[in-house]
Write a protein that holds these residues in place. Structure first.
Motif, PDB file in Angstrom:
ATOM      1  N   MET A 308       0.888  -1.174   0.000  1.00 35.80           N
ATOM      2  CA  MET A 308       0.000   0.000   0.000  1.00 35.80           C
ATOM      3  C   MET A 308       0.922   1.219   0.000  1.00 35.80           C
ATOM      4  O   MET A 308       1.915   1.237   0.736  1.00 35.80           O
ATOM      5  CB  MET A 308      -0.871   0.007   1.244  1.00 35.80           C
ATOM      6  CG  MET A 308      -1.797   1.219   1.314  1.00 35.80           C
ATOM      7  SD  MET A 308      -2.832   1.214   2.792  1.00 35.80           S
ATOM      8  CE  MET A 308      -1.637   1.715   4.006  1.00 35.80           C
ATOM      9  N   GLU A 309       0.641   2.191  -0.832  1.00 39.93           N
ATOM     10  CA  GLU A 309       1.481   3.389  -0.854  1.00 39.93           C
ATOM     11  C   GLU A 309       0.597   4.627  -0.853  1.00 39.93           C
ATOM     12  O   GLU A 309      -0.367   4.722  -1.623  1.00 39.93           O
ATOM     13  CB  GLU A 309       2.387   3.412  -2.084  1.00 39.93           C
ATOM     14  CG  GLU A 309       3.352   4.591  -2.076  1.00 39.93           C
ATOM     15  CD  GLU A 309       4.334   4.568  -3.245  1.00 39.93           C
ATOM     16  OE1 GLU A 309       3.878   4.417  -4.393  1.00 39.93           O
ATOM     17  OE2 GLU A 309       5.547   4.704  -3.011  1.00 39.93           O
ATOM     18  N   TYR A 310       0.939   5.573   0.001  1.00 38.31           N
ATOM     19  CA  TYR A 310       0.179   6.816   0.072  1.00 38.31           C
ATOM     20  C   TYR A 310       1.051   7.999  -0.303  1.00 38.31           C
ATOM     21  O   TYR A 310       2.231   8.065   0.053  1.00 38.31           O
ATOM     22  CB  TYR A 310      -0.404   7.007   1.474  1.00 38.31           C
ATOM     23  CG  TYR A 310      -1.854   6.608   1.529  1.00 38.31           C
ATOM     24  CD1 TYR A 310      -2.213   5.274   1.610  1.00 38.31           C
ATOM     25  CD2 TYR A 310      -2.865   7.564   1.436  1.00 38.31           C
ATOM     26  CE1 TYR A 310      -3.554   4.911   1.621  1.00 38.31           C
ATOM     27  CE2 TYR A 310      -4.196   7.204   1.457  1.00 38.31           C
ATOM     28  CZ  TYR A 310      -4.538   5.869   1.544  1.00 38.31           C
ATOM     29  OH  TYR A 310      -5.864   5.517   1.540  1.00 38.31           O
ATOM     30  N   ALA A 311       0.420   8.938  -1.017  1.00 33.58           N
ATOM     31  CA  ALA A 311       1.058  10.198  -1.384  1.00 33.58           C
ATOM     32  C   ALA A 311       0.577  11.255  -0.397  1.00 33.58           C
ATOM     33  O   ALA A 311      -0.628  11.460  -0.248  1.00 33.58           O
ATOM     34  CB  ALA A 311       0.636  10.582  -2.797  1.00 33.58           C
ATOM     35  N   LEU A 312       1.516  11.919   0.256  1.00 29.91           N
ATOM     36  CA  LEU A 312       1.161  12.955   1.248  1.00 29.91           C
ATOM     37  C   LEU A 312       1.731  14.295   0.820  1.00 29.91           C
ATOM     38  O   LEU A 312       2.724  14.337   0.079  1.00 29.91           O
ATOM     39  CB  LEU A 312       1.786  12.626   2.608  1.00 29.91           C
ATOM     40  CG  LEU A 312       1.548  11.268   3.252  1.00 29.91           C
ATOM     41  CD1 LEU A 312       2.158  11.262   4.643  1.00 29.91           C
ATOM     42  CD2 LEU A 312       0.083  10.957   3.341  1.00 29.91           C
ATOM     43  N   GLY A 360       5.338  13.565  -0.991  1.00 31.65           N
ATOM     44  CA  GLY A 360       6.191  12.527  -0.416  1.00 31.65           C
ATOM     45  C   GLY A 360       5.382  11.248  -0.379  1.00 31.65           C
ATOM     46  O   GLY A 360       4.157  11.286  -0.188  1.00 31.65           O
ATOM     47  N   TYR A 361       6.038  10.125  -0.617  1.00 31.11           N
ATOM     48  CA  TYR A 361       5.331   8.840  -0.645  1.00 31.11           C
ATOM     49  C   TYR A 361       5.804   7.953   0.501  1.00 31.11           C
ATOM     50  O   TYR A 361       7.012   7.877   0.768  1.00 31.11           O
ATOM     51  CB  TYR A 361       5.622   8.104  -1.959  1.00 31.11           C
ATOM     52  CG  TYR A 361       5.000   8.755  -3.169  1.00 31.11           C
ATOM     53  CD1 TYR A 361       3.689   8.483  -3.537  1.00 31.11           C
ATOM     54  CD2 TYR A 361       5.733   9.637  -3.962  1.00 31.11           C
ATOM     55  CE1 TYR A 361       3.116   9.074  -4.659  1.00 31.11           C
ATOM     56  CE2 TYR A 361       5.178  10.238  -5.081  1.00 31.11           C
ATOM     57  CZ  TYR A 361       3.864   9.951  -5.420  1.00 31.11           C
ATOM     58  OH  TYR A 361       3.299  10.534  -6.527  1.00 31.11           O
ATOM     59  N   ILE A 362       4.860   7.297   1.148  1.00 31.13           N
ATOM     60  CA  ILE A 362       5.199   6.295   2.163  1.00 31.13           C
ATOM     61  C   ILE A 362       4.569   4.977   1.726  1.00 31.13           C
ATOM     62  O   ILE A 362       3.346   4.911   1.510  1.00 31.13           O
ATOM     63  CB  ILE A 362       4.661   6.690   3.556  1.00 31.13           C
ATOM     64  CG1 ILE A 362       5.315   7.999   4.018  1.00 31.13           C
ATOM     65  CG2 ILE A 362       4.912   5.566   4.573  1.00 31.13           C
ATOM     66  CD1 ILE A 362       4.916   8.445   5.419  1.00 31.13           C
ATOM     67  N   ALA A 363       5.425   3.955   1.570  1.00 27.23           N
ATOM     68  CA  ALA A 363       4.914   2.653   1.109  1.00 27.23           C
ATOM     69  C   ALA A 363       5.167   1.591   2.156  1.00 27.23           C
ATOM     70  O   ALA A 363       6.285   1.469   2.668  1.00 27.23           O
ATOM     71  CB  ALA A 363       5.591   2.264  -0.205  1.00 27.23           C
ATOM     72  N   ARG A 389      -3.293  10.487  -0.443  1.00 28.16           N
ATOM     73  CA  ARG A 389      -3.983   9.932  -1.620  1.00 28.16           C
ATOM     74  C   ARG A 389      -3.349   8.573  -1.920  1.00 28.16           C
ATOM     75  O   ARG A 389      -2.127   8.477  -2.045  1.00 28.16           O
ATOM     76  CB  ARG A 389      -3.772  10.832  -2.840  1.00 28.16           C
ATOM     77  CG  ARG A 389      -4.347  12.227  -2.698  1.00 28.16           C
ATOM     78  CD  ARG A 389      -3.854  13.086  -3.858  1.00 28.16           C
ATOM     79  NE  ARG A 389      -4.402  14.434  -3.819  1.00 28.16           N
ATOM     80  CZ  ARG A 389      -3.834  15.461  -4.436  1.00 28.16           C
ATOM     81  NH1 ARG A 389      -2.700  15.320  -5.115  1.00 28.16           N
ATOM     82  NH2 ARG A 389      -4.401  16.649  -4.372  1.00 28.16           N
ATOM     83  N   PRO A 390      -4.176   7.518  -2.083  1.00 27.86           N
ATOM     84  CA  PRO A 390      -3.595   6.189  -2.316  1.00 27.86           C
ATOM     85  C   PRO A 390      -3.121   6.010  -3.754  1.00 27.86           C
ATOM     86  O   PRO A 390      -3.739   6.537  -4.683  1.00 27.86           O
ATOM     87  CB  PRO A 390      -4.778   5.253  -2.043  1.00 27.86           C
ATOM     88  CG  PRO A 390      -5.989   6.062  -2.370  1.00 27.86           C
ATOM     89  CD  PRO A 390      -5.654   7.493  -2.037  1.00 27.86           C
ATOM     90  N   HIS A 391      -2.029   5.279  -3.924  1.00 29.89           N
ATOM     91  CA  HIS A 391      -1.570   4.883  -5.271  1.00 29.89           C
ATOM     92  C   HIS A 391      -2.680   4.021  -5.874  1.00 29.89           C
ATOM     93  O   HIS A 391      -3.179   3.098  -5.238  1.00 29.89           O
ATOM     94  CB  HIS A 391      -0.287   4.058  -5.107  1.00 29.89           C
ATOM     95  CG  HIS A 391       0.450   3.766  -6.385  1.00 29.89           C
ATOM     96  ND1 HIS A 391      -0.137   3.135  -7.465  1.00 29.89           N
ATOM     97  CD2 HIS A 391       1.738   3.991  -6.748  1.00 29.89           C
ATOM     98  CE1 HIS A 391       0.760   2.994  -8.430  1.00 29.89           C
ATOM     99  NE2 HIS A 391       1.907   3.518  -8.028  1.00 29.89           N
ATOM    100  N   TRP A 392      -3.048   4.298  -7.122  1.00 34.51           N
ATOM    101  CA  TRP A 392      -4.161   3.588  -7.763  1.00 34.51           C
ATOM    102  C   TRP A 392      -3.836   2.125  -8.021  1.00 34.51           C
ATOM    103  O   TRP A 392      -4.737   1.299  -8.167  1.00 34.51           O
ATOM    104  CB  TRP A 392      -4.532   4.264  -9.095  1.00 34.51           C
ATOM    105  CG  TRP A 392      -4.976   5.680  -8.921  1.00 34.51           C
ATOM    106  CD1 TRP A 392      -4.264   6.799  -9.257  1.00 34.51           C
ATOM    107  CD2 TRP A 392      -6.211   6.145  -8.363  1.00 34.51           C
ATOM    108  NE1 TRP A 392      -4.987   7.923  -8.945  1.00 34.51           N
ATOM    109  CE2 TRP A 392      -6.186   7.552  -8.395  1.00 34.51           C
ATOM    110  CE3 TRP A 392      -7.342   5.515  -7.842  1.00 34.51           C
ATOM    111  CZ2 TRP A 392      -7.241   8.330  -7.930  1.00 34.51           C
ATOM    112  CZ3 TRP A 392      -8.390   6.284  -7.374  1.00 34.51           C
ATOM    113  CH2 TRP A 392      -8.337   7.674  -7.426  1.00 34.51           C
ATOM    114  N   GLY A 393      -2.561   1.813  -8.119  1.00 40.28           N
ATOM    115  CA  GLY A 393      -2.183   0.427  -8.432  1.00 40.28           C
ATOM    116  C   GLY A 393      -1.823  -0.365  -7.185  1.00 40.28           C
ATOM    117  O   GLY A 393      -1.340  -1.490  -7.303  1.00 40.28           O
ATOM    118  N   LYS A 394      -2.000   0.224  -6.006  1.00 40.61           N
ATOM    119  CA  LYS A 394      -1.617  -0.488  -4.785  1.00 40.61           C
ATOM    120  C   LYS A 394      -2.834  -0.625  -3.867  1.00 40.61           C
ATOM    121  O   LYS A 394      -3.863   0.014  -4.088  1.00 40.61           O
ATOM    122  CB  LYS A 394      -0.446   0.235  -4.124  1.00 40.61           C
ATOM    123  CG  LYS A 394       0.735   0.310  -5.116  1.00 40.61           C
ATOM    124  CD  LYS A 394       2.037   0.799  -4.553  1.00 40.61           C
ATOM    125  CE  LYS A 394       3.072   0.870  -5.682  1.00 40.61           C
ATOM    126  NZ  LYS A 394       4.370   1.364  -5.260  1.00 40.61           N
TER     127      LYS A 394
END
Ligand SMILES: Cc1cc2nc3c(=O)[nH]c(=O)nc-3n(C[C@H](O)[C@H](O)[C@H](O)COP(=O)(O)OP(=O)(O)OC[C@H]3O[C@@H](n4cnc5c(N)ncnc54)[C@H](O)[C@@H]3O)c2cc1C
Length: 448
Positions: A308-312, A360-363, A389-394
């Motif tokens: 799971m990866e989120y864009a902050l 910034g992304y946290i996965a 915001r969640p990565h659409w592919g994760k």
């Protein structure tokens, strides 16, 4: 490749489906015929790339289109760096395809198995506070829309659709070609270091701005983060490839062998995870080499996982990561995979996770045999509280209702989808969840 009647599974083994039909169109006209025929029969159609999305975004219960025949260079111009490629081209072919023109992709993620169409459609990104994801490099594309017609989207034709179609989530049509703005081929100087995690957090914002490509991996249960700092060099700089032994230690022994064993063992004996993480952090944080950009950006991923990866907003990353650390501690979880932190420049693509803000992304990851839901769910709550915001592919659990406020151009994207796919030919369950249903959907379309 899936055969008709066989089960298709994604790389992370989080999704599977048995498509009613699998088609491999050999040219653009065949894609148009596939879409028109499926629409006439009341079936959903979905192009699938390399199956590297962890979410259900590529699930095709109706007609699955495999576009690998549409691959390779269609046109290239060394001067401008503009290269048109078949949408089914896998990223790993690009170094060889672009070499004759002395060109390369400006930035890349950490693997290269994906297709161009699949990668751009979900907003695939690498790291670099001044660089955007793959979609930001796309200047034109051609897609087959819901009625089987061909639509060119570029700076001069249907330009208003470009910021929608670059990160189209597979919802607007089937991409048949994309034109990318490439850059002159370059080398990267890679420095990998094991550092104190609190110092890395304190310097993350400044280093994301200052360095060309900065990222770090924090190993849960340790005080260590492995930083990776890549600096762009001209192509004629001296190459110093990573020595074979170091490569083997980093890629095979640690990333694959040690990790495979640790994940398998950790699933039954969680107590082994903290010491293994300490060893892995020490062994991985020890690289200093110069090589072609694609060789440095990309690594092997031999251990299967879910992510799971989120864009902050970038400035929220240090605090959010501290909260994740406190969360892991308070639950007593044993987490074998490092948490990956990257960055990207703000961009203008409506459904891009970096739309309108320095990101910034946290996965977070979990071995594919472990149930990730409790860990991911709790981390997701932290990310949401930071306007993530969640990565659409994760993997994620978000829905159209709560994604709409996170994307200022959400409703314009929905209008573009309504225009290009008014009958919902490209819908699947995932798209209904994250975008809502196409309003004029033909009621009796098969599959879900
Ligand atoms: C090991 C691993 C590492 C990863 N590393 C990164 C990373 O560094 N950065 C990052 O951002 N992401 C990363 N990802 C996620 C990955 O880049 C995305 O999920 C990407 O979409 C996968 O591309 P794909 O070709 O496999 O597409 P798929 O997963 O097969 O499909 C993705 C979407 O694209 C659509 N699509 C595919 N082809 C077409 C077409 N021709 N026309 C229209 N729509 C199409 C599909 O319908 C679907 O909606 C990683 C995933 C894995 C498994």
């Amino acid at each position: 490749m899936t055969a008709t009647g066989a089960i298709w599974r994604n790389w992370g083994r989080s999704e599977k489906v048995r498509p009613a039909r699998v088609e491999r169109p050999r040219d653009v006209e065949a894609v148009q015929r596939s879409v028109s025929a499926a629409a006439a029969r009341g079936l959903h159609v979905k192009a699938v790339g390399a199956g590297h999305s962890f979410s259900g975004i590529a699930i095709a219960p109706g007609v699955q289109l495999d576009l690998h025949e549409l691959s390779g260079v269609i046109a290239a111009d060394e001067e401008s760096g503009l290269v048109t490629l078949g949408a089914g081209t896998n990223l790993y072919r690009l170094p060889e395809l672009l070499a004759p023109y002395g060109l390369a992709l400006q930035n890349m993620g950490d693997v290269d198995r994906q297709t161009l169409a699949g990668a751009t459609s979900t907003g695939t990104h690498g790291t670099g506070g001044r660089f955007g994801g793959l979609a930001t490099q796309i200047v034109a594309l051609t897609l087959v829309t819901g009625d089987g017609s061909l639509l060119t989207v570029s700076g001069t034709e249907n330009a208003e659709l470009l910021p929608a179609a670059r990160v189209g989530l597979g919802a607007l049509g089937v991409l048949v070609d994309v034109t990318i703005r490439c850059v002159p081929a370059f080398l990267l100087h890679a420095l990998e270091r094991a550092e104190r995690w609190d110092e890395v957090l304190d310097s993350y914002l400044e280093r994301s701005e200052r360095e060309d490509h900065f990222e770090f991996y924090w190993f849960p249960h340790t005080e260590t983060a492995v930083t990776k700092t890549n600096t762009r060099l001209p192509i004629d700089a001296e190459r110093r490839p990573r020595p074979r032994l170091a490569s083997w230690v980093g890629d095979e022994l640690v990333a694959n062998g040690l990790y495979r064993a640790a994940c398998a063992l950790g699933a039954v004996m969680p107590l082994v995870i903290p010491p293994v993480n300490r060893v892995a952090a020490r062994l991985m944080g020890n690289g200093d080499f110069v090589d072609h950009s694609a060789k440095v950006f990309v690594s092997d991923r031999g251990v299967r996982f879910r992510e799971m990866e989120y864009a902050l907003p970038r400035e929220a990353v240090p605090e959010a990561l501290r909260e994740v650390r406190a969360l892991i501690r308070s639950h007593g979880w044993r987490i074998s995979f490092p948490i990956e932190v990257r960055s990207a420049a703000a961009d203008e693509n409506w459904m891009s996770t970096a739309y309108g803000r320095s990101t910034g992304y946290i996965a977070v990851h979990r071995y594919f045999r472990e149930d990730p839901s409790e860990y991911f769910g709790a981390v997701e709550a932290i990310m949401r509280a930071h306007d993530g915001r969640p990565h659409w592919g994760k993997m994620h659990t978000r829905t159209a209702d709560d994604l709409r406020p996170a994307y200022p151009r959400f409703d314009e994207f929905i209008a573009a989808r309504q225009r290009l796919d008014p009958a919902g030919v490209f819908e699947n369950r995932y798209l209904r969840k994250v975008l809502g249903p196409v309003t004029a959907t033909v009621p009796d379309r098969g599959g879900s």
